[in-house]
Design a protein around this motif. Structure first.
Motif, mmCIF file in Angstrom:
data_model
loop_
_atom_site.group_PDB
_atom_site.id
_atom_site.type_symbol
_atom_site.label_atom_id
_atom_site.label_comp_id
_atom_site.label_asym_id
_atom_site.label_seq_id
_atom_site.Cartn_x
_atom_site.Cartn_y
_atom_site.Cartn_z
ATOM 1 N N HIS A 44 0.648 -1.140 -0.009
ATOM 2 C CA HIS A 44 0.170 -0.126 0.021
ATOM 3 C C HIS A 44 0.651 1.210 0.059
ATOM 4 O O HIS A 44 0.521 2.323 -0.658
ATOM 5 C CB HIS A 44 -0.828 -0.026 1.247
ATOM 6 C CG HIS A 44 -2.088 -0.722 1.099
ATOM 7 N ND1 HIS A 44 -3.220 -0.672 1.984
ATOM 8 C CD2 HIS A 44 -2.407 -2.003 -0.029
ATOM 9 C CE1 HIS A 44 -4.218 -1.389 1.172
ATOM 10 N NE2 HIS A 44 -3.666 -2.186 0.558
ATOM 11 N N SER A 45 1.955 1.065 0.657
ATOM 12 C CA SER A 45 2.686 2.493 0.821
ATOM 13 C C SER A 45 3.478 2.568 -0.513
ATOM 14 O O SER A 45 3.614 3.760 -1.175
ATOM 15 C CB SER A 45 3.863 2.185 1.614
ATOM 16 O OG SER A 45 3.453 1.996 3.098
ATOM 17 N N VAL A 46 3.776 1.812 -1.451
ATOM 18 C CA VAL A 46 4.324 1.816 -2.686
ATOM 19 C C VAL A 46 3.441 2.396 -3.517
ATOM 20 O O VAL A 46 3.743 3.394 -4.467
ATOM 21 C CB VAL A 46 5.101 0.556 -3.188
ATOM 22 C CG1 VAL A 46 5.325 0.427 -4.656
ATOM 23 C CG2 VAL A 46 6.253 -0.123 -2.305
ATOM 24 N N LEU A 47 2.000 1.533 -3.575
ATOM 25 C CA LEU A 47 1.042 2.166 -4.331
ATOM 26 C C LEU A 47 0.666 3.741 -4.006
ATOM 27 O O LEU A 47 0.391 4.505 -5.171
ATOM 28 C CB LEU A 47 -0.045 1.386 -4.260
ATOM 29 C CG LEU A 47 0.024 -0.076 -4.736
ATOM 30 C CD1 LEU A 47 -1.191 -0.854 -4.499
ATOM 31 C CD2 LEU A 47 0.353 -0.013 -6.167
ATOM 32 N N TYR A 48 0.840 4.197 -2.886
ATOM 33 C CA TYR A 48 0.356 5.546 -2.536
ATOM 34 C C TYR A 48 1.412 6.544 -3.090
ATOM 35 O O TYR A 48 1.277 7.491 -3.520
ATOM 36 C CB TYR A 48 0.552 5.441 -0.786
ATOM 37 C CG TYR A 48 0.281 6.874 -0.584
ATOM 38 C CD1 TYR A 48 -0.834 7.753 -0.759
ATOM 39 C CD2 TYR A 48 1.482 7.437 0.297
ATOM 40 C CE1 TYR A 48 -0.984 9.170 -0.457
ATOM 41 C CE2 TYR A 48 1.395 8.828 0.584
ATOM 42 C CZ TYR A 48 0.164 9.631 0.188
ATOM 43 O OH TYR A 48 0.274 11.014 0.664
ATOM 44 N N LYS A 49 2.994 5.928 -2.922
ATOM 45 C CA LYS A 49 3.929 6.767 -3.356
ATOM 46 C C LYS A 49 3.769 6.819 -4.941
ATOM 47 O O LYS A 49 4.195 7.948 -5.571
ATOM 48 C CB LYS A 49 5.387 6.159 -3.029
ATOM 49 C CG LYS A 49 5.715 6.255 -1.517
ATOM 50 C CD LYS A 49 5.989 7.528 -1.112
ATOM 51 C CE LYS A 49 6.528 7.373 0.137
ATOM 52 N NZ LYS A 49 6.935 8.783 0.958
ATOM 53 N N LEU A 50 3.451 5.764 -5.540
ATOM 54 C CA LEU A 50 3.075 5.808 -7.153
ATOM 55 C C LEU A 50 1.876 6.585 -7.420
ATOM 56 O O LEU A 50 1.482 6.644 -8.749
ATOM 57 C CB LEU A 50 2.999 4.604 -7.489
ATOM 58 C CG LEU A 50 4.440 3.768 -7.655
ATOM 59 C CD1 LEU A 50 4.362 2.405 -7.876
ATOM 60 C CD2 LEU A 50 5.651 4.249 -8.488
ATOM 61 N N LEU A 52 -1.256 5.583 -7.038
ATOM 62 C CA LEU A 52 -2.166 4.638 -7.437
ATOM 63 C C LEU A 52 -3.037 4.477 -6.337
ATOM 64 O O LEU A 52 -3.958 3.525 -6.657
ATOM 65 C CB LEU A 52 -1.222 3.486 -7.918
ATOM 66 C CG LEU A 52 -0.432 3.766 -9.278
ATOM 67 C CD1 LEU A 52 0.488 2.371 -9.414
ATOM 68 C CD2 LEU A 52 -1.087 4.123 -10.527
ATOM 69 N N LEU A 53 -3.008 4.996 -5.151
ATOM 70 C CA LEU A 53 -3.729 4.535 -4.125
ATOM 71 C C LEU A 53 -4.016 5.733 -3.281
ATOM 72 O O LEU A 53 -3.071 6.721 -3.007
ATOM 73 C CB LEU A 53 -3.082 3.438 -3.108
ATOM 74 C CG LEU A 53 -4.188 2.668 -2.162
ATOM 75 C CD1 LEU A 53 -5.279 2.060 -2.828
ATOM 76 C CD2 LEU A 53 -3.318 1.916 -1.298
ATOM 77 N N GLU A 54 -5.124 5.914 -2.730
ATOM 78 C CA GLU A 54 -5.470 7.096 -1.833
ATOM 79 C C GLU A 54 -4.886 6.932 -0.563
ATOM 80 O O GLU A 54 -4.644 5.933 0.063
ATOM 81 C CB GLU A 54 -6.979 7.228 -1.603
ATOM 82 C CG GLU A 54 -7.807 7.490 -3.162
ATOM 83 C CD GLU A 54 -9.266 7.609 -2.950
ATOM 84 O OE1 GLU A 54 -9.836 7.125 -1.745
ATOM 85 O OE2 GLU A 54 -10.202 7.917 -3.577
ATOM 86 N N ALA A 55 -4.599 7.972 0.151
ATOM 87 C CA ALA A 55 -3.953 8.101 1.394
ATOM 88 C C ALA A 55 -4.902 7.322 2.496
ATOM 89 O O ALA A 55 -4.180 6.500 3.182
ATOM 90 C CB ALA A 55 -3.798 9.507 1.765
ATOM 91 N N GLU A 56 -6.113 7.547 2.419
ATOM 92 C CA GLU A 56 -7.110 6.797 3.274
ATOM 93 C C GLU A 56 -7.160 5.291 3.190
ATOM 94 O O GLU A 56 -6.753 4.648 4.235
ATOM 95 C CB GLU A 56 -8.533 7.403 2.915
ATOM 96 C CG GLU A 56 -8.664 8.760 3.449
ATOM 97 C CD GLU A 56 -8.427 9.717 2.296
ATOM 98 O OE1 GLU A 56 -8.666 11.051 2.472
ATOM 99 O OE2 GLU A 56 -7.908 9.202 1.259
ATOM 100 N N LYS A 57 -6.921 4.586 2.015
ATOM 101 C CA LYS A 57 -6.468 3.336 1.706
ATOM 102 C C LYS A 57 -5.296 3.010 2.332
ATOM 103 O O LYS A 57 -5.207 1.627 3.006
ATOM 104 C CB LYS A 57 -7.138 2.904 0.487
ATOM 105 C CG LYS A 57 -8.656 3.243 0.059
ATOM 106 C CD LYS A 57 -8.932 2.760 -1.301
ATOM 107 C CE LYS A 57 -10.394 2.814 -1.775
ATOM 108 N NZ LYS A 57 -10.743 2.307 -2.811
ATOM 109 N N ALA A 58 -4.387 3.433 1.811
ATOM 110 C CA ALA A 58 -3.067 3.016 2.103
ATOM 111 C C ALA A 58 -2.611 2.964 3.594
ATOM 112 O O ALA A 58 -2.121 2.309 4.297
ATOM 113 C CB ALA A 58 -1.945 4.204 1.502
ATOM 114 N N SER A 146 -11.885 12.239 5.518
ATOM 115 C CA SER A 146 -10.707 12.385 4.985
ATOM 116 C C SER A 146 -9.416 12.177 5.866
ATOM 117 O O SER A 146 -9.467 12.482 7.063
ATOM 118 C CB SER A 146 -10.642 14.008 4.499
ATOM 119 O OG SER A 146 -11.667 13.964 3.216
ATOM 120 N N ASN A 147 -8.439 11.972 5.542
ATOM 121 C CA ASN A 147 -7.359 11.927 6.184
ATOM 122 C C ASN A 147 -6.766 13.212 6.625
ATOM 123 O O ASN A 147 -6.851 14.385 5.768
ATOM 124 C CB ASN A 147 -5.984 11.468 5.294
ATOM 125 C CG ASN A 147 -4.625 11.230 5.997
ATOM 126 O OD1 ASN A 147 -4.523 10.749 7.197
ATOM 127 N ND2 ASN A 147 -3.617 11.474 5.144
#
Length: 210
Positions: A44-50, A52-58, A146-147
């Motif tokens: 999830h951290s990698v997808l967030y950095k890219l 590709l994933l919202e902060a809330e889900k990461a 929201s985060n």
């Protein structure tokens, strides 16, 4: 009412650690069967950095153990892991501001599930944090709304001010953070401090000792 405020971030500003990582470790120690969640956290951290994933889900992966914890467990986490991690200099600054008549506000992107206990400190008026949903009287790992980061911190502060019928005395107020991601919050006040960070963007540098 116009009020002077002292606004503080928490992670790596009031405490010398990142509470999300601390909670991840605490949850695994408490329930070792949840250890494989580390793989999910990394992904999830990698997808967030890219992006590709919202902060809330990461972030929700870090809080996987929430579903296994009572409020007493969360308070124990605060008492044994977070409270001892408070920078002594930060605590002195909190106490100094409170005694000088400031409204002391802690605003954090970490979850209210355990950050709320910082409000037990006599020098803290309120804690604003990311909200987690609750189910069957326990917190879940899912973020509600929201985060609480960046502009969302400002939104949450403004909501609090409206509820309390307060306004920030810009000239007399101050704010502290370790991160430039908090610039929107820092701009709410005249006196801005970057903690353990080079001064930049109109902020003064401030160093806490551990």
């Amino acid at each position: 009412m116009n009020q002077k405020f002292a606004i503080f971030d928490i992670d790596k500003t009031v405490i010398h650690t990142d509470s999300m990582f601390q909670f991840l470790q605490y949850g695994i120690r408490k329930k070792p069967s949840t250890a494989p969640v580390i793989l999910k956290v990394v992904l999830h951290s990698v997808l967030y950095k890219l992006k590709l994933l919202e902060a809330e889900k990461a972030k929700s992966a870090y809080f996987h153990a929430m579903r296994h914890m009572e409020d007493s467990d969360l308070e124990h986490f605060y008492q044994t892991e977070l409270k001892p991690a408070i920078f002594p200099d930060a605590l002195k600054e909190l106490q100094l501001k409170k005694s000088a008549g400031y409204h002391v506000l802690l605003v954090t992107a970490s979850p209210d599930a355990y950050m709320r206990y910082f409000a037990e400190l006599p020098c803290v008026d309120t804690v604003i944090a990311t909200k987690l949903t609750r189910q069957d009287e326990r917190f879940t790992s899912m973020i509600e709304g929201s985060n609480c980061k960046g502009e969302e911190k400002v939104n949450r502060i403004q909501q609090y001010l409206e509820e309390q019928q307060l306004t920030i005395d810009y000239e007399s107020s101050c704010a502290y953070s370790d991160s430039l991601s908090d610039l929107p919050m820092l701009r709410l006040v005249k006196h801005k401090y970057l903690v353990n960070h080079k001064s930049a963007h109109g902020c003064e540098g401030l160093t806490w000792s551990r």
